[in-house]
Each structure stands twice: as C-alpha cells, then as structure tokens.
Design a protein around this motif. Structure first.
Motif, PDB file in Angstrom:
ATOM      1  N   GLU A 144      -7.755   6.812  -6.912  1.00  0.00           N
ATOM      2  CA  GLU A 144      -9.027   6.969  -6.213  1.00  0.00           C
ATOM      3  C   GLU A 144      -8.866   7.825  -4.948  1.00  0.00           C
ATOM      4  OE1 GLU A 144     -12.569   3.898  -5.242  1.00  0.00           O
ATOM      5  OE2 GLU A 144     -11.470   3.890  -7.106  1.00  0.00           O
ATOM      6  N   LEU A 145      -7.727   7.670  -4.313  1.00  0.00           N
ATOM      7  CA  LEU A 145      -7.438   8.441  -3.100  1.00  0.00           C
ATOM      8  C   LEU A 145      -7.304   9.923  -3.443  1.00  0.00           C
ATOM      9  CD1 LEU A 145      -6.798   7.892  -0.087  1.00  0.00           C
ATOM     10  CD2 LEU A 145      -4.401   7.737  -0.705  1.00  0.00           C
ATOM     11  N   GLY A 146      -6.901  10.203  -4.679  1.00  0.00           N
ATOM     12  CA  GLY A 146      -6.749  11.586  -5.117  1.00  0.00           C
ATOM     13  C   GLY A 146      -5.347  12.116  -4.921  1.00  0.00           C
ATOM     14  N   ILE A 192      -4.110   2.001  -8.867  1.00  0.00           N
ATOM     15  CA  ILE A 192      -5.565   2.220  -8.905  1.00  0.00           C
ATOM     16  C   ILE A 192      -6.015   2.924  -7.630  1.00  0.00           C
ATOM     17  CG2 ILE A 192      -7.818   1.049  -8.897  1.00  0.00           C
ATOM     18  CD1 ILE A 192      -6.463  -1.187 -10.578  1.00  0.00           C
ATOM     19  N   THR A 193      -5.515   2.450  -6.490  1.00  0.00           N
ATOM     20  CA  THR A 193      -5.885   3.028  -5.195  1.00  0.00           C
ATOM     21  C   THR A 193      -5.433   4.486  -5.076  1.00  0.00           C
ATOM     22  OG1 THR A 193      -5.678   0.847  -4.225  1.00  0.00           O
ATOM     23  CG2 THR A 193      -5.738   2.683  -2.707  1.00  0.00           C
ATOM     24  N   ARG A 218      -3.886   6.294  11.032  1.00  0.00           N
ATOM     25  CA  ARG A 218      -2.950   7.408  11.206  1.00  0.00           C
ATOM     26  C   ARG A 218      -3.664   8.609  11.809  1.00  0.00           C
ATOM     27  NH1 ARG A 218      -0.502   7.370   6.889  1.00  0.00           N
ATOM     28  NH2 ARG A 218       1.309   6.388   7.812  1.00  0.00           N
ATOM     29  N   GLN A 267       2.803  -1.475  -7.943  1.00  0.00           N
ATOM     30  CA  GLN A 267       1.868  -2.533  -8.294  1.00  0.00           C
ATOM     31  C   GLN A 267       0.580  -1.928  -8.855  1.00  0.00           C
ATOM     32  OE1 GLN A 267       1.256  -5.078  -4.890  1.00  0.00           O
ATOM     33  NE2 GLN A 267       3.450  -5.331  -4.595  1.00  0.00           N
ATOM     34  N   ILE A 309       0.827  -1.211   0.000  1.00  0.00           N
ATOM     35  CA  ILE A 309       0.000   0.000   0.000  1.00  0.00           C
ATOM     36  C   ILE A 309       0.864   1.264   0.000  1.00  0.00           C
ATOM     37  CG2 ILE A 309      -1.944  -1.051   1.239  1.00  0.00           C
ATOM     38  CD1 ILE A 309      -1.013   0.820   3.626  1.00  0.00           C
ATOM     39  N   VAL A 310       0.338   2.309  -0.619  1.00  0.00           N
ATOM     40  CA  VAL A 310       0.928   3.640  -0.507  1.00  0.00           C
ATOM     41  C   VAL A 310      -0.212   4.556  -0.088  1.00  0.00           C
ATOM     42  CG1 VAL A 310       1.981   5.551  -1.758  1.00  0.00           C
ATOM     43  CG2 VAL A 310       2.716   3.230  -2.244  1.00  0.00           C
ATOM     44  N   ASP A 311      -0.147   5.095   1.120  1.00  0.00           N
ATOM     45  CA  ASP A 311      -1.221   5.982   1.566  1.00  0.00           C
ATOM     46  C   ASP A 311      -0.779   7.434   1.403  1.00  0.00           C
ATOM     47  OD1 ASP A 311       0.575   6.337   3.568  1.00  0.00           O
ATOM     48  OD2 ASP A 311      -0.630   5.437   5.145  1.00  0.00           O
ATOM     49  N   SER A 312      -1.590   8.378   1.853  1.00  0.00           N
ATOM     50  CA  SER A 312      -1.288   9.784   1.582  1.00  0.00           C
ATOM     51  C   SER A 312      -0.004  10.223   2.285  1.00  0.00           C
ATOM     52  CB  SER A 312      -2.454  10.679   1.996  1.00  0.00           C
ATOM     53  OG  SER A 312      -2.625  10.667   3.400  1.00  0.00           O
ATOM     54  N   PHE A 313       0.287   9.624   3.432  1.00  0.00           N
ATOM     55  CA  PHE A 313       1.521   9.983   4.144  1.00  0.00           C
ATOM     56  C   PHE A 313       2.751   9.563   3.341  1.00  0.00           C
ATOM     57  CE2 PHE A 313       4.929   9.113   7.160  1.00  0.00           C
ATOM     58  CZ  PHE A 313       4.977  10.310   7.838  1.00  0.00           C
ATOM     59  N   VAL A 315      -7.337  -5.669  -5.783  1.00  0.00           N
ATOM     60  CA  VAL A 315      -7.569  -4.221  -5.887  1.00  0.00           C
ATOM     61  C   VAL A 315      -8.423  -3.733  -4.716  1.00  0.00           C
ATOM     62  CG1 VAL A 315      -8.651  -2.401  -7.252  1.00  0.00           C
ATOM     63  CG2 VAL A 315      -7.279  -4.137  -8.385  1.00  0.00           C
ATOM     64  N   ALA A 355      -2.565  -2.561  -8.374  1.00  0.00           N
ATOM     65  CA  ALA A 355      -3.592  -2.278  -7.366  1.00  0.00           C
ATOM     66  C   ALA A 355      -3.259  -0.999  -6.600  1.00  0.00           C
ATOM     67  CB  ALA A 355      -3.730  -3.449  -6.409  1.00  0.00           C
ATOM     68  N   VAL A 356      -1.963  -0.776  -6.368  1.00  0.00           N
ATOM     69  CA  VAL A 356      -1.539   0.435  -5.654  1.00  0.00           C
ATOM     70  C   VAL A 356      -1.815   1.666  -6.526  1.00  0.00           C
ATOM     71  CG1 VAL A 356       0.439   1.672  -4.692  1.00  0.00           C
ATOM     72  CG2 VAL A 356       0.200  -0.779  -4.289  1.00  0.00           C
ATOM     73  N   ARG A 366     -13.784   7.608  -0.182  1.00  0.00           N
ATOM     74  CA  ARG A 366     -13.803   7.221  -1.599  1.00  0.00           C
ATOM     75  C   ARG A 366     -13.388   5.766  -1.793  1.00  0.00           C
ATOM     76  NH1 ARG A 366     -12.098  12.545  -2.710  1.00  0.00           N
ATOM     77  NH2 ARG A 366      -9.912  12.017  -2.477  1.00  0.00           N
ATOM     78  N   LEU A 367     -12.460   5.309  -0.948  1.00  0.00           N
ATOM     79  CA  LEU A 367     -11.929   3.956  -1.121  1.00  0.00           C
ATOM     80  C   LEU A 367     -12.863   2.884  -0.565  1.00  0.00           C
ATOM     81  CD1 LEU A 367      -8.173   4.577  -0.228  1.00  0.00           C
ATOM     82  CD2 LEU A 367      -9.116   4.138  -2.471  1.00  0.00           C
ATOM     83  N   THR A 415      -6.435  -3.800  -1.524  1.00  0.00           N
ATOM     84  CA  THR A 415      -5.515  -2.671  -1.430  1.00  0.00           C
ATOM     85  C   THR A 415      -6.258  -1.394  -1.047  1.00  0.00           C
ATOM     86  OG1 THR A 415      -4.201  -3.728  -3.128  1.00  0.00           O
ATOM     87  CG2 THR A 415      -3.681  -1.448  -2.657  1.00  0.00           C
ATOM     88  N   GLU A 473      -5.061   5.219   6.421  1.00  0.00           N
ATOM     89  CA  GLU A 473      -5.374   6.642   6.597  1.00  0.00           C
ATOM     90  C   GLU A 473      -6.084   6.880   7.929  1.00  0.00           C
ATOM     91  OE1 GLU A 473      -4.474   9.018   4.627  1.00  0.00           O
ATOM     92  OE2 GLU A 473      -3.888   7.944   2.818  1.00  0.00           O
ATOM     93  N   THR A 507      -5.537   0.548   2.419  1.00  0.00           N
ATOM     94  CA  THR A 507      -5.098   1.941   2.332  1.00  0.00           C
ATOM     95  C   THR A 507      -6.032   2.848   3.143  1.00  0.00           C
ATOM     96  OG1 THR A 507      -4.247   1.482   0.126  1.00  0.00           O
ATOM     97  CG2 THR A 507      -4.422   3.790   0.743  1.00  0.00           C
TER      98      THR A 507
END
Lengths: 134, 137
Positions: free
Chosen positions: A92-94, A88-89, B51, A83, A54-58, B37, A85-86, B112-113, B40, B48, B44
C-alpha cells in the motif's frame, strides 16, 4: 553505540533484527554489512525481520541498498520472516524491494541462498568436468 | 461529530524519540482493539510523518488521540512543527517527489495508509499534518 550483530555461518552472513530500528542503527547496519561482506568474502547475506513490526520507506531503502551493495561485491541477499501485516502495508505504501530476494522463513531462505550460489558454481564446474563426468 | 476520549502529547526532537512515540501509537491502537493490519498501517504512516518532521523541521510535537464518531472508534495523530513549511503541497503529495535524498514516499504513502489525511502548511511558520485511522477503515 548500539549495533546489530552480524553472525558468520560458513559462506553466509546472518543478521537477525530483533528491535525496531531508529535511523542511525539502520545506517550502521548498512555500513557494517558492506564491510563484513568484504572482510569475510561472504557469498550470501540472510536478513531476518520476523521481529520487526513495521518497515517504512526508510527501512525499505536501507534493505534495498544492502541488496545492491552485496550484489556488487558478489553476494546474494535474501530477506526472510516478513510478517503478513508488514507485507500488506509495504504494498500500500508503494515500496518495491528491488534486487532483494525474499523467502518465508530462515530455513527456506538458507535453502534459497544455497541454491543461488550452487547454481553459479555448478555451471563453472560443469564446464570444466563435462568430459570426465560422462 | 468527533469525540475525543483520550489524548497524549509527545515531543519528537531526535531520532531516538521515534521508536517510543511509535510504541505509544501502537499502545493506543491496541487499546481500541484495532486489527493488526490496520495497526501496522497506522504505525508505518506515523513513522513516515515523524521522520519527515525530524528531517525537514528538526523535530516537533505530536498529539495522539482516541476518537469516536458514531459507532466507529479510531486513532487521530497530529504532527505539528515550526519548520520552514512546504512551498508546494500538491507537489509534495506526488509519489517520488523529494527535496531530500529519500524515495519521496513519505507524504503520499502516509495518505494511502491512513483513513483520513489533512495537511496545512505556511512557509516560514510550519506544517501540521493530521491523520486518522478508523478501527475498521
């Protein structure tokens, strides 16, 4: 304390992130990379995130910061191995990864870094050697 | 009608708790064979929210559940903290709004997710955020 290793390969620094990062680890990486770019005079930073699930906003912000800091110190940053899936996420996260180039894998990322740096130095050389080359 | 099939509660009190918490969420999602997908996206969103909870409330507790509604299976994760609460939820749900130094994508991004999202907050008492990710939603 845990640290992500940074490898030097000629003019480039290579970072392979193999574990999911908690915040402190990511912040350490940001500082370490800035210092390494300064110490080694590296022209490029390649970050491989193929093992990150995963890659989140942080994390996105840290990657963006690394790109900006390196740029200020005259080094290009390329992010590789994301990846599907990452990706795509992230959309969507923006999250936009401004100022960071991306490539599909390490090999293509290295090529991209080389091209970026060559195109800079070539224009310098061309200006000087224009008469002798013709 | 939502039926709870399996549940697990975990405390998130410090940064190092986040990674094991996320692996547990992933484990549950794998159990109901959720696609990669959606998995993930769920993990994710949880990252968020965990955190946020650490940053604004100094931690809290989480509840991970496998739920079922009709033929659809899903994962429900509830985050409960006893922090200062959110004064203006509508504002907090806007993109780019942050009282901290972050990008302000946490709450709106998580919404959104996820397939379903619910937030309740009382100033001075705390905040509860619930998200559901359906296996095929």
């Amino acid at each position: 304390m845990d640290r992500i290793p940074i490898l030097q390969m000629g003019k480039f620094l290579l970072v392979t992130i193999q574990v999911d990062l908690y915040d402190r680890l990511a912040l350490n990486l940001e500082t370490d990379l800035a210092q390494m770019v300064y110490k080694t005079g590296a022209r490029g930073v390649l970050i491989d995130i193929s093992a990150l699930s995963i890659v989140d906003s942080f994390m996105g912000r840290i990657i963006g910061n690394i790109g900006t800091m390196s740029k200020i110190m005259d080094a290009e940053t390329v992010l590789v191995g994301m990846q599907p899936a990452v990706a795509i996420t992230l959309v969507e996260l923006g999250l936009e990864l401004k100022g960071v180039s991306t490539a599909l894998n390490v090999e293509k990322g290295m090529l991209l870094l080389r091209n970026k740096i060559d195109s800079f130095s070539e224009t310098d050389i061309e200006e000087q050697d224009d008469s002798s080359a013709e | 009608m939502i039926v709870v099939l399996n549940k697990d509660s975990l405390l998130v009190g410090k940064e190092q708790d986040v990674v094991p918490f996320l692996s547990r969420v992933k484990e549950y999602a794998t159990k109901i064979s959720m696609g990669l997908v959606n998995q993930t996206k769920l993990v994710t969103a949880c990252s968020e929210l965990a955190r946020n909870m650490l940053k604004y409330a100094g931690g809290g507790s989480t509840l991970i559940e496998i739920i079922s509604k009709g033929r659809e299976n899903g994962i429900r994760v509830t985050f409960t903290d006893k922090g200062p609460g959110i004064e203006d939820i509508q504002k907090a749900m806007e993109d780019g709004f942050s009282t901290g130094k972050s990008l302000g994508l946490g709450l709106p991004g998580a919404k959104r997710l996820a397939s379903e999202f619910d937030i309740k907050s009382t100033v001075g008492e705390g905040t509860t955020v619930m998200i559901i990710k359906w296996k095929n939603g």
